[in-house]
Design an enzyme around this catalytic site. Structure first.
Site, PDB file in Angstrom:
ATOM      1  N   CYS A 184       0.833  -1.215   0.000  1.00  0.00           N
ATOM      2  CA  CYS A 184       0.000   0.000   0.000  1.00  0.00           C
ATOM      3  C   CYS A 184       0.869   1.267   0.000  1.00  0.00           C
ATOM      4  O   CYS A 184       1.689   1.468   0.908  1.00  0.00           O
ATOM      5  CB  CYS A 184      -0.913  -0.009   1.228  1.00  0.00           C
ATOM      6  N   GLU A 187      -5.617   7.688   8.363  1.00  0.00           N
ATOM      7  CA  GLU A 187      -5.384   8.618   7.244  1.00  0.00           C
ATOM      8  C   GLU A 187      -3.880   8.908   7.224  1.00  0.00           C
ATOM      9  O   GLU A 187      -3.327   9.525   8.158  1.00  0.00           O
ATOM     10  CB  GLU A 187      -6.199   9.905   7.351  1.00  0.00           C
ATOM     11  N   SER A 188      -3.232   8.491   6.119  1.00  0.00           N
ATOM     12  CA  SER A 188      -1.770   8.479   6.084  1.00  0.00           C
ATOM     13  C   SER A 188      -1.126   9.811   6.459  1.00  0.00           C
ATOM     14  O   SER A 188      -0.210   9.857   7.294  1.00  0.00           O
ATOM     15  CB  SER A 188      -1.289   8.019   4.711  1.00  0.00           C
TER      16      SER A 188
HETATM   17  N1  LIG Z   1      -6.933   8.296   2.319  1.00  0.00           N
HETATM   18  C1  LIG Z   1      -6.341   7.102   2.851  1.00  0.00           C
HETATM   19  C2  LIG Z   1      -6.210   6.077   1.742  1.00  0.00           C
HETATM   20  C3  LIG Z   1      -5.657   4.742   2.247  1.00  0.00           C
HETATM   21  C4  LIG Z   1      -5.974   3.598   1.281  1.00  0.00           C
HETATM   22  O1  LIG Z   1      -6.635   3.776   0.249  1.00  0.00           O
HETATM   23  N2  LIG Z   1      -5.510   2.388   1.624  1.00  0.00           N
HETATM   24  C5  LIG Z   1      -5.882   1.220   0.851  1.00  0.00           C
HETATM   25  C6  LIG Z   1      -4.706   0.287   0.574  1.00  0.00           C
HETATM   26  S1  LIG Z   1      -3.534   0.985  -0.534  1.00  0.00           S
HETATM   27  C7  LIG Z   1      -6.868   0.391   1.652  1.00  0.00           C
HETATM   28  O2  LIG Z   1      -6.748   0.257   2.853  1.00  0.00           O
HETATM   29  N3  LIG Z   1      -7.861  -0.191   0.964  1.00  0.00           N
HETATM   30  C8  LIG Z   1      -8.834  -1.034   1.568  1.00  0.00           C
HETATM   31  C9  LIG Z   1     -10.188  -0.846   0.941  1.00  0.00           C
HETATM   32  O3  LIG Z   1     -10.334   0.015   0.077  1.00  0.00           O
HETATM   33  O4  LIG Z   1     -11.096  -1.578   1.310  1.00  0.00           O
HETATM   34  C10 LIG Z   1      -4.988   7.432   3.481  1.00  0.00           C
HETATM   35  O5  LIG Z   1      -4.355   8.406   3.057  1.00  0.00           O
HETATM   36  O6  LIG Z   1      -4.588   6.731   4.438  1.00  0.00           O
END
Ligand SMILES: N[C@@H](CCC(=O)N[C@@H](CS)C(=O)NCC(=O)O)C(=O)O
Length: 227
Positions: free
Chosen positions: A14, A66-67
């Site tokens: 990720c 949130e990263s």
């Molecule tokens: N806005 C979030 C995005 C995080 C994100 O999209 N993570 C993905 C993995 S790359 C995730 O956990 N996906 C799981 C899902 O969509 O169910 C951040 O910045 O932390």
């Protein structure tokens, strides 16, 4: 769980979780990592983050997700090797670059899905990278000047993954040609020399293999792990 111990919920491929991993590594913050199966999310994970996304940080009764928020939090709580500027104006300008990067990310995923041989998508991607090229030209070796700052780490994961889209091109297109993007290309080379990048990165082949498994609906989160 050990009292006071910091825990990161992650997924190895990720890019958002990589942001947190880069900052943890840059600051050498002791922590443990739990890699989550995002296809079949355990209830205990969704309890921690109702959005169901990695990264998530946990320490005692504190939960952060949130990263960018996790990274800002780490930068404040562990003030060694500071990444955010003390200067409010510089911090604001940095956030403007991150807003631009959000557009780069959107176009990156279009490139990944449709292929870099689609001229419109390629041009659109390049047009979003242009402001980053310009910012680097003004700032120097890194977005932080002589040293990395938060911006460098926040935008890096999508540049690490750029060779994946290049390798899928049938015409062998150069996505960011050196004559138009000399600063970004030098920055990529410099970033690859940094310990936190070396520690958190995967090579293009691993990213490609993970992406293929993801695109088939069967993400192989354990790709490359030994038994
Ligand atoms: N806005 C979030 C995005 C995080 C994100 O999209 N993570 C993905 C993995 S790359 C995730 O956990 N996906 C799981 C899902 O969509 O169910 C951040 O910045 O932390």
């Amino acid at each position: 769980m050990e009292a006071g111990k910091l825990r990161l919920y992650s997924m190895r491929f990720c890019p958002y979780a990589q942001r947190s991993r880069l900052v943890l590594s840059h600051k050498k913050i002791p922590h443990e990592t739990i890699n989550v199966d995002l296809k079949e999310k355990p209830a205990w994970f969704v309890e921690r983050n109702p959005l169901g996304l990695v990264p998530v940080l946990e320490q005692d009764d504190k939960i952060i997700y949130e990263s960018l928020i996790t990274c800002d939090y780490l930068d404040e709580v562990y003030p060694n090797n500071k990444l955010n500027s003390e200067d409010p104006y510089r911090r604001a300008r940095d956030r403007i670059i991150l807003e631009q990067n959000a557009k780069v990310v959107t176009e990156y995923y279009k490139l990944l899905r449709c292929g870099a041989d689609d001229k419109d998508i390629l041009e659109s991607y390049r047009s979003k990278v242009e402001p980053l090229e310009k910012a680097l030209k003004e700032r120097g070796n890194f977005f932080g000047g002589n040293n990395v700052c938060m911006v460098d780490y926040m935008i890096w994961p999508w540049f690490e993954r750029l060779p994946v889209t290049a390798s899928m091109s049938e015409t062998g297109v150069d996505i960011l040609p050196d004559d138009k993007f000399p600063n970004i290309n030098s920055w990529i080379k410099r970033m690859l020399e940094l310990e936190p990048v070396k520690e958190t990165m995967f090579d293009a082949e691993s990213h490609l293999e993970f992406y293929k498994s993801y695109a088939m609906g069967k993400p192989n989160y354990n790709y490359g792990l030994k038994e």
